[in-house]
Design an enzyme around this catalytic site. Structure first.
Site, PDB file in Angstrom:
ATOM      1  N   ILE B  50       0.826  -1.196   0.000  1.00 28.45           N
ATOM      2  CA  ILE B  50       0.000   0.000   0.000  1.00 28.45           C
ATOM      3  C   ILE B  50       0.864   1.251   0.000  1.00 28.45           C
ATOM      4  CG2 ILE B  50      -1.789   1.260   1.256  1.00 28.45           C
ATOM      5  CD1 ILE B  50      -2.298  -1.478   2.764  1.00 28.45           C
ATOM      6  N   ALA B  51       1.906   1.244   0.782  1.00 31.00           N
ATOM      7  CA  ALA B  51       2.732   2.435   0.930  1.00 31.00           C
ATOM      8  C   ALA B  51       4.150   2.024   1.287  1.00 31.00           C
ATOM      9  CB  ALA B  51       2.169   3.329   2.030  1.00 31.00           C
ATOM     10  N   ALA B  52       5.086   2.900   0.965  1.00 31.16           N
ATOM     11  CA  ALA B  52       6.477   2.643   1.314  1.00 31.16           C
ATOM     12  C   ALA B  52       7.096   3.938   1.800  1.00 31.16           C
ATOM     13  CB  ALA B  52       7.243   2.115   0.105  1.00 31.16           C
ATOM     14  N   GLY B  53       8.001   3.828   2.729  1.00 33.29           N
ATOM     15  CA  GLY B  53       8.669   5.028   3.235  1.00 33.29           C
ATOM     16  C   GLY B  53      10.002   4.650   3.838  1.00 33.29           C
ATOM     17  N   THR B  54      10.643   5.613   4.450  1.00 32.69           N
ATOM     18  CA  THR B  54      11.947   5.298   5.033  1.00 32.69           C
ATOM     19  C   THR B  54      11.808   4.348   6.212  1.00 32.69           C
ATOM     20  OG1 THR B  54      11.729   7.352   6.248  1.00 32.69           O
ATOM     21  CG2 THR B  54      13.183   7.377   4.348  1.00 32.69           C
ATOM     22  N   TYR B  55      10.628   4.308   6.840  1.00 26.95           N
ATOM     23  CA  TYR B  55      10.415   3.420   7.984  1.00 26.95           C
ATOM     24  C   TYR B  55      10.293   1.971   7.547  1.00 26.95           C
ATOM     25  CZ  TYR B  55       5.715   3.454   6.139  1.00 26.95           C
ATOM     26  OH  TYR B  55       4.656   3.328   5.300  1.00 26.95           O
ATOM     27  N   VAL B  58       4.185  -0.889   3.941  1.00 31.11           N
ATOM     28  CA  VAL B  58       2.924  -1.443   4.438  1.00 31.11           C
ATOM     29  C   VAL B  58       2.295  -2.312   3.346  1.00 31.11           C
ATOM     30  CG1 VAL B  58       0.648  -0.957   5.390  1.00 31.11           C
ATOM     31  CG2 VAL B  58       2.549   0.575   5.910  1.00 31.11           C
ATOM     32  N   LYS B  76       2.556  -3.790   8.553  1.00 34.36           N
ATOM     33  CA  LYS B  76       3.620  -2.796   8.484  1.00 34.36           C
ATOM     34  C   LYS B  76       4.945  -3.493   8.777  1.00 34.36           C
ATOM     35  CE  LYS B  76       4.710   1.732  10.477  1.00 34.36           C
ATOM     36  NZ  LYS B  76       4.162   2.822  11.288  1.00 34.36           N
ATOM     37  N   ASP B 179       1.522  13.278  15.402  1.00 35.52           N
ATOM     38  CA  ASP B 179       1.615  13.307  13.943  1.00 35.52           C
ATOM     39  C   ASP B 179       0.249  13.145  13.306  1.00 35.52           C
ATOM     40  OD1 ASP B 179       2.899  13.562  11.494  1.00 35.52           O
ATOM     41  OD2 ASP B 179       3.420  11.436  11.364  1.00 35.52           O
TER      42      ASP B 179
END
Lengths: 287, 411
Positions: B50-55, B58, B76, B179
């Site tokens: 669904i999503a990707a980031g530096t963390y 998902v 996640k 946040d």
């Protein structure tokens, strides 16, 4: 929940009855026999637990950590040994890992290199110079805790009890002195050696600690052999407070007994015996 | 004995023994645990991400076991390892992952994203949440298309009410979210709001260090409360209420209310004054005065603020020009966007606000009586290898906090 002990994971997931605790411990012993046969010299008994407690204090002092971090670390350690044998792991690295994790949980993070190098200063023969080993252990520790890491301590409970006593009615009014509070504090620190934090809520432990302090005075460990027979007025006030409160008295009494047993055992505690035994055990693991 | 080596700098005349790197640590225990563990891929079928980031990333997944039913889940995966030469190493879990794991395990509420389980496997952490088909950012985007008009009043009010219920629960548990933004407010298929992403959340009861010293950058700048922009050292729950005010305005106008440009940190690692963001706020709310915000001049960045030219308050005009006509809604908005954090409305109080008592009343299902049907969450099907999860995509993620959540660069 994180602010409320009554809905916390500590109460709902990590609190046991005496019987449950006995069952869990006997499973661990069965596991030990399976793994290593019957010849066990080192046991997870009160002497071993005093030794582990001292290890936590030693590393904690080197790192200049607050007491609450060490108490959280010791709860992790105690929970870990409900399910794991002391013979499956390197206890020096476990103590280090518990402190590393507790620092993060209590919002005072220490760099993994700092922790590792202080641990190596304390126990050079047993801590490998490899931070991935510590980081690996953290993973397994968290898994064994089932990711429940928020811990509730009796330190705040005792302040609440002291406030109630100060503002109580005539029969139960009691002023607790700063010195007495200090004594309570150090008995609470010692209480982490025992199973109390797996058995009872923080306010029970706080109450038991205060009772012991009022009865035995400042130097608890020295005076357990001659407990005064006469009840003074202050203890009477405290007993009146207990009677009027909803605090579970049986649990308070069990707490007091557990602490007395601890101090009794401490009098005959032999550090060298445990230390040498552990060293032998760890050397054997390396063969 | 081969596991020891002689320590060359032994002091007391005797050679000191030092543990070698292959000294016994957890061997037997690790074997036992690894055998007992059920893999994430045995329990879940990965449908895509669904999503990707530096963390990390998902993934969307479907349950495979009886207990998990046929339900949908969001998994996640934290990036916790460092790679060199394709060998992964343990490096220690970041504090934000520890916070998110420990808080999610304690907190359970209808309006907080529900944690199903956490799986620690092969040097990675997988947090499994119930899946939410929508989020407020996606809903806002949908309505910004020319032919889609405003978000219906009941949907908007119900969403606000549920956000405040979730937030009130967090605050009662002494947890700050820190946040809140439309992308972090999930909505399930049945129209239930779920506050997500507690990666920056932390307890504010009895902190050992001042909350400021832990990590200096929090809250996406558009939703950052004025006291933080002015350099406040201690956070209070009021910062989350400010963000809720910004979200309310964004749901009304379909655009971020204070869309400032972030001033990047300079080489000296000093936290810069976010002048552009502050100006965006002043343009709508007017310049704050000492009369209305008595502690204003005690903030570290106050000298910067006093250099900016003054603006009159414009909130009412902004509200009307964005089609707002309900007076109570404007009142709530103004109470949430109150400059002085000590006077700002809190979560519990806002749940009792008049706006929520008048018709249409907030509904359990925020989509009740709504003619709109929102599209499903997009998933990328090119990566469903949750165990491998090639490292490339991590760095191209849009959640660009830059160096702040890469633990290796923080040292």
């Amino acid at each position: 929940m994180s602010a409320n002990y009554w809905t916390s994971s500590q109460r709902n997931k990590w609190q046991f009855s005496r019987q449950e605790l006995r069952d869990a411990r006997s499973s661990v012993i069965k596991l030990e026999v399976q793994l290593y046969g019957n010849e066990s010299t080192m046991k997870y008994d009160i002497n071993m637990r005093i030794y582990l407690h001292q290890l936590i204090i030693k590393l904690g002092r080197k790192l200049n950590l607050r007491q609450i971090i060490l108490s959280t670390a010791e709860v992790y350690l105690t929970r870990f040994f409900v399910k794991v044998s002391i013979r499956e792991i390197n206890i020096y690295l476990l103590v280090t890992t518990c402190i590393y994790l507790a620092c993060k949980m209590e919002e005072s993070p220490q760099h993994i290199r700092t922790i590792l190098s202080e641990a190596r200063n304390c126990w050079p023969e047993f801590i490998p110079n490899d931070l991935t080993k510590l980081a690996e252990f953290e993973f397994y520790l968290i898994e064994e805790l089932d990711c429940y890491m928020v811990v509730h301590h009796p330190y705040n409970s005792i302040l609440e009890v002291v406030n109630v006593l100060r503002d109580g009615d005539m029969a139960s009014r009691l002023e607790v002195s700063p010195e007495e509070l200090q004594t309570c504090w150090s008995i609470m620190n010692d209480s982490y050696i025992t199973d109390l934090h797996l058995l009872f809520p923080p306010h029970i432990i706080a109450t038991g600690t205060l009772y012991l302090t009022l009865v035995l005075g400042a130097d608890v460990r020295k005076s357990i052999n001659n407990i005064p027979k006469t009840q003074n007025q202050r203890i009477e006030a405290f007993v009146n407070f207990l009677a009027a409160s909803n605090i579970d008295l049986d649990e308070v009494i069990e707490t007091i007994q557990e602490l007395l047993t601890l101090y009794d055992a401490w009098n005959s505690y032999d550090e060298m015996y445990i230390k040498n035994g552990l060293h032998q055990m760890l050397l054997n693991m390396n063969k | 004995m081969e596991n020891y080596r002689q320590y060359p700098y032994a002091s007391a005349g005797q050679p000191m023994r030092v543990a070698s790197t292959d000294f016994f640590t957890i061997g037997p225990y690790r074997r036992r645990r690894d055998q007992a563990r059920v893999s994430v891929v045995q329990k879940y079928e990965i449908l895509g991400y669904i999503a990707a980031g530096t963390y990390g990333k998902v993934y969307k997944a479907r349950g495979k076991t009886k207990e998990l039913g046929n339900g949908l889940y969001a998994i996640k995966k934290f990036k916790t390892d460092s790679k060199d030469n394709e060998v992964t190493h343990y490096t220690g879990i970041s504090q934000s992952a520890i916070r998110e794991m420990s808080l999610c395990k304690e907190l359970e509420h209808r309006n907080i994203s529900k944690l199903i389980e956490i799986i620690l496997e092969r040097k990675c952490i997988y947090m499994v949440f119930e899946f939410a088909e929508h989020d407020l950012l996606q809903i806002i985007h949908y309505h910004s298309q020319p032919d889609h008009k405003q978000i219906p009043e009941q949907t908007l009010k119900s969403a606000m009410y549920q956000i405040l219920e979730g937030l009130s629960f967090l605050h009662q548990n002494w947890v700050l979210h820190r946040d809140l933004k439309p992308a972090n407010i999930m909505v399930t298929n049945d129209g239930v709001v779920k506050i997500g992403d507690l990666g920056l959340a932390r307890k504010f009861s009895n902190p050992l260090q001042s909350l400021y010293s832990g990590d200096k950058v929090v809250v996406t700048i558009w939703y950052r409360a004025p006291e933080l922009l002015l350099g406040a050292r201690h956070y209070t729950p009021a910062i989350d209420l400010w963000a809720v005010g910004c979200i309310l305005a964004e749901l009304l106008s379909l655009r971020p209310l204070f869309k400032g440009e972030e001033t990047k940190m300079d080489n000296k690692k000093q936290v810069p004054f976010q002048e552009n963001q502050v100006i965006k706020i002043l343009e709508i709310l007017g310049t704050p005065t000492l009369e209305k915000w008595p502690s204003l001049n005690s903030y570290p960045e106050y000298p910067h603020l006093s250099k900016i030219s003054t603006f009159p308050s414009n909130l009412k005009a902004w509200y009307q020009s964005n089609g707002g006509s309900n007076k109570n809604c404007l009142r709530l908005l103004a109470s949430l966007l109150e400059y002085d954090p000590a006077k700002r409305i809190d979560a519990l109080e806002s749940l009792d606000h008049k706006w929520f008592q008048e018709s249409p009343k907030p509904a359990e299902n925020i989509f009740a009586n709504s003619p709109f049907k929102y599209p499903q969450r997009k998933i990328q099907k090119d990566d469903n290898d949750i165990l491998g999860g090639t490292s490339q995509t991590y760095y191209n993620g849009k959640r660009a906090f830059g160096p702040y959540d890469d633990p290796r660069k923080r040292r």
